[in-house]
Structure formats: structure tokens, C-alpha cells
Design a protein around this motif. Structure first.
Motif, mmCIF file in Angstrom:
data_model
loop_
_atom_site.group_PDB
_atom_site.id
_atom_site.type_symbol
_atom_site.label_atom_id
_atom_site.label_comp_id
_atom_site.label_asym_id
_atom_site.label_seq_id
_atom_site.Cartn_x
_atom_site.Cartn_y
_atom_site.Cartn_z
ATOM 1 N N LYS A 253 0.485 6.100 14.920
ATOM 2 C CA LYS A 253 1.585 5.687 15.790
ATOM 3 C C LYS A 253 2.424 6.879 16.247
ATOM 4 O O LYS A 253 3.135 6.789 17.244
ATOM 5 N N ILE B 154 9.010 3.753 12.170
ATOM 6 C CA ILE B 154 7.683 4.083 12.702
ATOM 7 C C ILE B 154 6.706 2.945 12.376
ATOM 8 O O ILE B 154 5.890 2.549 13.215
ATOM 9 N N GLN B 155 6.823 2.394 11.191
ATOM 10 C CA GLN B 155 5.960 1.261 10.843
ATOM 11 C C GLN B 155 6.142 0.101 11.818
ATOM 12 O O GLN B 155 5.207 -0.631 12.114
ATOM 13 N N ALA B 156 7.376 -0.030 12.319
ATOM 14 C CA ALA B 156 7.673 -1.158 13.205
ATOM 15 C C ALA B 156 7.077 -0.993 14.608
ATOM 16 O O ALA B 156 6.995 -1.945 15.376
ATOM 17 N N ILE B 157 6.660 0.229 14.935
ATOM 18 C CA ILE B 157 6.075 0.471 16.263
ATOM 19 C C ILE B 157 4.715 -0.205 16.363
ATOM 20 O O ILE B 157 3.922 -0.166 15.424
ATOM 21 N N PHE C 40 10.286 9.324 17.403
ATOM 22 C CA PHE C 40 9.410 10.181 16.588
ATOM 23 C C PHE C 40 10.203 11.328 15.957
ATOM 24 O O PHE C 40 9.952 11.713 14.818
ATOM 25 N N THR C 41 11.120 11.889 16.732
ATOM 26 C CA THR C 41 11.807 13.112 16.289
ATOM 27 C C THR C 41 13.169 12.815 15.670
ATOM 28 O O THR C 41 13.972 13.721 15.466
ATOM 29 N N ARG C 42 13.424 11.519 15.413
ATOM 30 C CA ARG C 42 14.647 11.085 14.726
ATOM 31 C C ARG C 42 15.909 11.421 15.501
ATOM 32 O O ARG C 42 16.902 11.881 14.959
ATOM 33 N N LYS D 257 8.489 14.954 -0.297
ATOM 34 C CA LYS D 257 7.851 13.851 0.424
ATOM 35 C C LYS D 257 6.413 14.231 0.791
ATOM 36 O O LYS D 257 5.549 13.366 0.923
ATOM 37 N N GLU E 86 -1.351 3.946 10.377
ATOM 38 C CA GLU E 86 0.110 4.077 10.504
ATOM 39 C C GLU E 86 0.501 5.426 11.100
ATOM 40 O O GLU E 86 1.334 5.504 11.998
ATOM 41 N N SER F 123 0.834 -1.192 0.000
ATOM 42 C CA SER F 123 0.000 0.000 0.000
ATOM 43 C C SER F 123 0.875 1.251 0.000
ATOM 44 O O SER F 123 2.064 1.204 0.309
ATOM 45 N N PHE F 124 0.253 2.365 -0.353
ATOM 46 C CA PHE F 124 0.975 3.632 -0.403
ATOM 47 C C PHE F 124 1.725 3.901 0.891
ATOM 48 O O PHE F 124 2.918 4.202 0.889
ATOM 49 N N ILE F 125 1.007 3.794 2.023
ATOM 50 C CA ILE F 125 1.605 4.241 3.290
ATOM 51 C C ILE F 125 2.799 3.367 3.677
ATOM 52 O O ILE F 125 3.782 3.863 4.231
ATOM 53 N N ASN F 126 2.745 2.077 3.384
ATOM 54 C CA ASN F 126 3.868 1.202 3.737
ATOM 55 C C ASN F 126 5.104 1.528 2.913
ATOM 56 O O ASN F 126 6.227 1.307 3.343
ATOM 57 N N ASN F 127 4.860 2.048 1.763
ATOM 58 C CA ASN F 127 5.955 2.476 0.905
ATOM 59 C C ASN F 127 6.496 3.842 1.328
ATOM 60 O O ASN F 127 7.681 4.120 1.218
ATOM 61 N N TRP F 128 5.595 4.663 1.827
ATOM 62 C CA TRP F 128 5.902 6.074 2.076
ATOM 63 C C TRP F 128 6.539 6.314 3.443
ATOM 64 O O TRP F 128 7.452 7.121 3.587
ATOM 65 N N LEU F 129 6.033 5.597 4.471
ATOM 66 C CA LEU F 129 6.398 5.919 5.861
ATOM 67 C C LEU F 129 7.716 5.263 6.256
ATOM 68 O O LEU F 129 7.983 4.119 5.904
ATOM 69 N N ARG F 130 8.521 5.996 7.041
ATOM 70 C CA ARG F 130 9.803 5.416 7.450
ATOM 71 C C ARG F 130 9.584 4.143 8.262
ATOM 72 O O ARG F 130 8.649 4.034 9.047
#
Lengths: 354, 354
Positions: B238, A12-15, A121-123, B152, B235, A2-9
Motif C-alpha cells: 500500500k 496505512i492498514q486502512a488504505i 505515506f510521509t506522515r 521498530k 500491507e 498477524s504480525f503485520i497487522n500488529n506492526w503496521l500503523r
């Protein structure tokens, strides 16, 4: 994909989303809330006061009146600055945004999980330094970690959550003096502690203190504050989003938080109840009960998960930390009012005599 | 050199704090607020409803009821996700935090200043693409900038602030289809516009829509929402800070925002007033009045700064943009109620006959 899985770092997805389980009608001794509702005779006046707020207009951007209300409630010196947030969380995030990417946040472990989460969150990098076996600061290890990781921010919860204790004052001062980092003393539980670092701000320019009204009866307001040198707060204020404290919070807090005597009375009751609960828990054979300067008690219990479940089946919700790192078999109970604490103790005793 | 000047990154130190001037008792036509207070007969019921909220407890973490309230108010399809923030600002920041450091946010200029500010706060690059002379999208320039800067996130305010117009729908769709970026349509002024992209979320997985209740009568609540595909919202959720929407906001919005007929009636009045104001402004010789799909009107005025000051001296506050880039001699007036608009027009006419 999906778009978001491709887009999001991916970090964060792993949380796993922070999930708060529904508590239904249970006796809530899980979240360090105050058990005391607003006094009935205050509600009418409060609502009348609220009736005048103009919800079609933006909030007061500087929230100056609320700033004064909090200064008086918490005895904050005029020459310190005060920055307001939607809970301390927003202020922790603001501090993290003040850093450069890949700067390091350092804290102790176990402690409040949001320091680590917000670093992500803030890298920023996050570095946790283990407490000793009995949850004290390991000063040598701390100084070594500060030397090695050169943190930009150091968070120390005072009292610490979820352990409940306060660390040694001299050791904390040693840490503050040993570093160029901004040291953030998170005093969420200040109302239940015997000591505070708020006046030390005058002495240490790299010290700021976080507080909140969540643990003193107003968790629903989500109001936190950062106290620091005037010039520190003036600079950090540039990162605050405009109108971050809404009208309802400002107006409500300005009315409700002037009830200083009531707030202090309730805190005194909790401190007394904490002492009673501590003694009662210590009487239960097999439990290890940790000292507390907060409105909760951490204890190590045989068959902790089962005890937690048994309490829940009997309508009492506490916090299960038994599978968290360095907290094996530990549970955390918020100090409630006398009835709630008695009910909790009764179920605990019953569990161990089954 | 003080601690904070040494500690804080220099790009934040260089910011001038966003200062909102005090408006005193002036007629406020500066901030796109609705002029309509809560109806008297609603206030009593509202306060009674609010009396039941338990302020000593944390807010409902998922705010599910509020989510439903907003879906009904704004006709949001069940198969979209909704994410809530303290104003849209918190959601813009959350989107920026979802990016990697040095990713690029792209928007048009002139537009809402917070896209650029929040890019800075979150350590992202910001790229502004000029609108045409009459504040339309320059599609060729946009596509070129997207190709060159590989953003982005792309923010498009629809209607645009401070220009008031909506851009060409086909051109926006072309942009959405031309990019891997998440395209954020900021529909803060949706209630006053003839079109919306909310249903296009089903068609474009990289499209999300921002809305707020600030411009429809509830600026004091600071409540914004992001609408997107369910999986996108799940997503992004999170990154939301726990309990970010406080109890007072949830309870108040759940009561007040069910008054859909009242809210729509007020929006219809503003649209009607906007038309009257537009005609009146166009009659003043020398003014260039821009078309508006929002609750404000941008106009270019000879001696703009003087006109702004004259209005202020006479008790009417509007927004002075005359020294902002690409907005030379421009002023922005919020559409108020009939009396406020008449007062405004009277002073404008008086100024030009002096």
C-alpha cells in the motif's frame, strides 16, 4: 492477529491498495497516455544506441546528460536546477520528506489524488480546499486556508487533473506571494497548455515546477522532473536516493527525447483532436463539457456509470469519476488519435439514442 | 538567507550530498559490480524483445511477470510475497515510511550507510550497535540495545557490507526471536554466500529479506526486492508508489534474468576468484585480510590512503574506508575477473616493494 497487522500503523492498514484494473485489448482512453508509438524508423536506431549500455555497471549517478536533454526539450533556463525522479510521484514524495512530521500539505479539490496519499505515506497533514462549482480557484477560500493551516507545501496542478482547466494566473501569483510555503506547480500536462509557470521561478524563490514525460509519449519511462532555483534543487537533491534513475531510462530518454520536432508535432495533433472532440461532445444533448488545456476532457453525463459500462462493453476504457467527491456524474476521457476519438464518440452517441 | 535555507529542515541541510566520484576509464573495483557484460549472442535477442515494448503506455502496475521471473531465479517459495523496488534503497525507504515518526531503526556498525541515511530522510531515530573487533555480532550488546531502544526495524546485512562476512546464524535467530521489531535481512550479496535466511520467513513472521540484482550483473537496472509473508507484503504494498518499476526494467529483467545458468556460472567464477584473491592478499606481509562471503574483500593495510592513491594513479579504483569509524586503515576491493584481480594484485605488491 498477524504480525503485520500488529506492526503496521493503522492509517496505512486502512488504505485500500491502489488497484489498476487490467485493460486487456481495450482502446485505452483512461490514463492520459499519448496514443503515438515510436516511429518505426526510430526503433532500429534506438535499439542500436541502447546496445552499448553497460547493464552490469551502476547508472550515471548524476544523470547529467539526461538533465541536459530535458533542458533542451522543455526550454529550461540554464540558471534553474533540475532534479530527476521515477515519475513525478517520487518527487512529490521527496518534497514531502523534506518537511517535518505534522507539517501540512495543502491542495485544491478535486485534484491529483497522490498529493493526499503521499501526505499520508510521509506522515504529514493534508488539507484540501474546494474549487468553485465550475472548478476554478476560490481565491478567498485559498487565502483563508493558507492563513489558518500554515501549509509547508502547496500543490497546484496546472492544468488541473481531473478537471482539465488551468486556473487564473493572477490568482496563482497571489497565492505564491501570500505564503512562506513552497508552492509546487504540477505541470504534468504542460505540452497541451497555453501557459506555464516555469519562467516565473526566476521571480518567486518559493516556486518550483514539476513536469513529466508520461503525457508526451513516454509513460513507460516513469521519468519526472522538478525545476527550481539552483540552490533549492541542490538542497533537495540531498534527499534523492543514490542512482535513482536507472541506466535504461537514462540511455533511452537521451535518445528518444531529442526528437523534439516529433514530440511537438504529436502534441499539436492532440490539441487539434481535443478541439474536435470538445465540439463533438458539446453536440450531445445533456452533456456538460468542461474546457481543457490538457490531453483529456472532463464531462458530466446523464447516467454516467451506465455510459462508462457501455463504453467498456464496446471496447473503450475511460475513467469513471462519477462517485468521487464533487465529481458526481463526471467521466474523463483521454484525447486519443482520430480513430480512437471517433470510435469513442460513436459509442457515446449510440448510448444516448438507445 | 535564501528561501530554501529557511524552508528546509536543518538536519537535511547539514548533510553533505552523497557524491560518487567519476571513475573515467579506470578498472572499477569499488562498487561491487559484476565484471561480466551481457554475452554478445544474447544482446541481439534482448533488443528484439525490447522492441515490442510500448513506451507510450504506463508500465504493468503489478509487474506480475517480473515477480515470477525473480521467484524462479532466486528459488522463492510460492507462499511468500515479493515486493519490487528501484533498488533495495526504495524498499528500505518504504519500510521506514511504514513506521511512525520517532520510531527507531537499529543496525550494526560498520554496515551499509543507507540504513542511517534513510532513517534521517524519513524522520526516524537511528541506533547503531558496534560489532566486535573482528566484525562479528556482539549478541549481548545487541540484545541490550534492543531492550533499551525498542526498535521498530532491525537491519542486518547478510553478508555484511563493508566487512564481507556473514554473522552467526544462531545469534541472528536469537535476535529475531527476541524482538517485536521487523527484522530485515539484507541479502544483497546472497549469490556469493553459503547460507540465506529466505526460507526462514516461513518460521519467523517478523522476518523479511531484501535482495537485489545489482551484484549479479544488473546494477544498471536498479531492481531490488523484498520477500516476506504474503500478508506482510500485501500491507507494505500500500505504500508503494504506483507504477514504480518502469517498462524498460520490467521487460529487460524478464528477458535477462531468465538466464539463470549464465548468472550462476558467473557467480561461481567470482567465488573462485575471491578465493584466489584472498590467498594472494594474505601473502602480502602486513595486510590483515577479512573473510568474505560476498563479491568483495575488506583488508587492513599499512599506509592505506597511500595504497589507495597509488592504485588510482595506476588505473584501479577501489573503495577507501580508511577514515571511516571502526575501519581505520581499511580498504575494500570488489572481486573482478581474473585479469582485473591480477592487475590489482600486481599494483599492491609493487606498492609495498617501492
Amino acid at each position: 492477529m498477524s504480525f503485520i497487522n500488529n506492526w503496521l500503523r493503522s492509517d496505512i492498514q486502512a488504505i485500500n491498495a491502489y488497484h489498476v484494473p487490467p485493460s486487456g485489448d481495450m482502446v485505452k482512453l483512461d490514463a492520459m497516455e499519448s496514443p503515438f508509438p515510436l516511429p518505426d524508423d526510430l526503433i532500429g536506431q534506438y535499439l542500436a544506441y541502447l546496445a552499448d549500455s553497460e547493464l552490469n555497471r551502476y547508472p550515471n549517478p548524476g544523470a547529467e546528460e539526461l538533465n541536459q536533454t530535458l533542458r533542451q526539450l522543455m526550454d529550461i533556463a540554464d540558471d534553474f536546477g533540475v532534479l530527476l525522479g521515477n515519475g513525478s510521484d517520487e518527487l512529490i514524495q521527496l518534497l514531502a520528506l523534506a518537511c517535518e512530521t505534522n507539517d501540512t500539505i495543502l491542495s485544491v479539490e478535486p485534484s491529483f489524488v497522490m498529493y493526499d496519499m503521499i501526505a499520508k505515506f510521509t506522515r504529514l497533514n493534508y488539507q484540501g480546499v474546494a474549487l468553485t462549482k465550475d472548478y476554478q480557484l476560490d481565491l478567498a477560500l485559498m487565502l483563508q486556508a493558507i492563513e489558518k493551516h500554515n501549509p509547508k507545501l502547496i500543490f497546484i496542478a496546472y492544468p488541473n487533473n481531473p478537471t482539465g482547466n488551468t486556473f487564473d494566473r493572477v490568482e496563482i501569483e497571489t497565492i505564491i506571494q501570500s505564503t512562506d510555503a513552497m508552492v509546487v506547480l504540477d505541470e504534468a500536462y504542460y505540452a497541451y497548455a497555453g501557459d506555464s509557470f516555469i519562467d516565473d521561478i526566476a521571480k518567486y524563490p518559493n516556486l518550483v515546477v514539476l513536469r513529466t514525460v508520461s503525457k508526451i509519449g513516454f509513460a513507460g519511462l516513469r521519468l519526472g522532473l522538478l525545476v527550481g532555483a539552483q540552490e533549492t534543487v541542490a538542497e533537495l537533491d540531498k534527499l534523492r536516493l543514490p542512482y535513482n534513475i536507472n541506466t535504461l531510462t537514462q540511455v533511452s530518454a537521451n535518445f528518444l527525447l531529442t526528437e523534439k520536432a516529433e514530440i511537438n508535432k504529436n502534441a499539436a495533433i492532440i490539441i487539434e483532436q481535443r478541439q474536435l472532440l470538445l465540439i463533438e461532445l458539446e453536440r450531445v444533448s445533456g452533456l456538460t463539457v468542461y474546457p481543457s488545456q490538457a490531453n483529456f476532457i472532463l464531462f458530466k453525463a446523464p447516467r454516467a456509470q451506465e455510459l462508462f459500462d457501455y463504453l467498456k462493453e464496446n471496447g473503450v476504457l475511460i475513467k469513471n469519476l462519477s462517485s468521487a467527491p464533487k465529481l458526481t456524474d463526471c467521466l474523463r476521457v483521454t484525447v486519443g488519435d482520430n480513430d480512437q476519438n471517433q470510435l469513442f464518440m460513436q459509442i457515446v452517441k449510440q448510448f444516448y439514442t438507445l
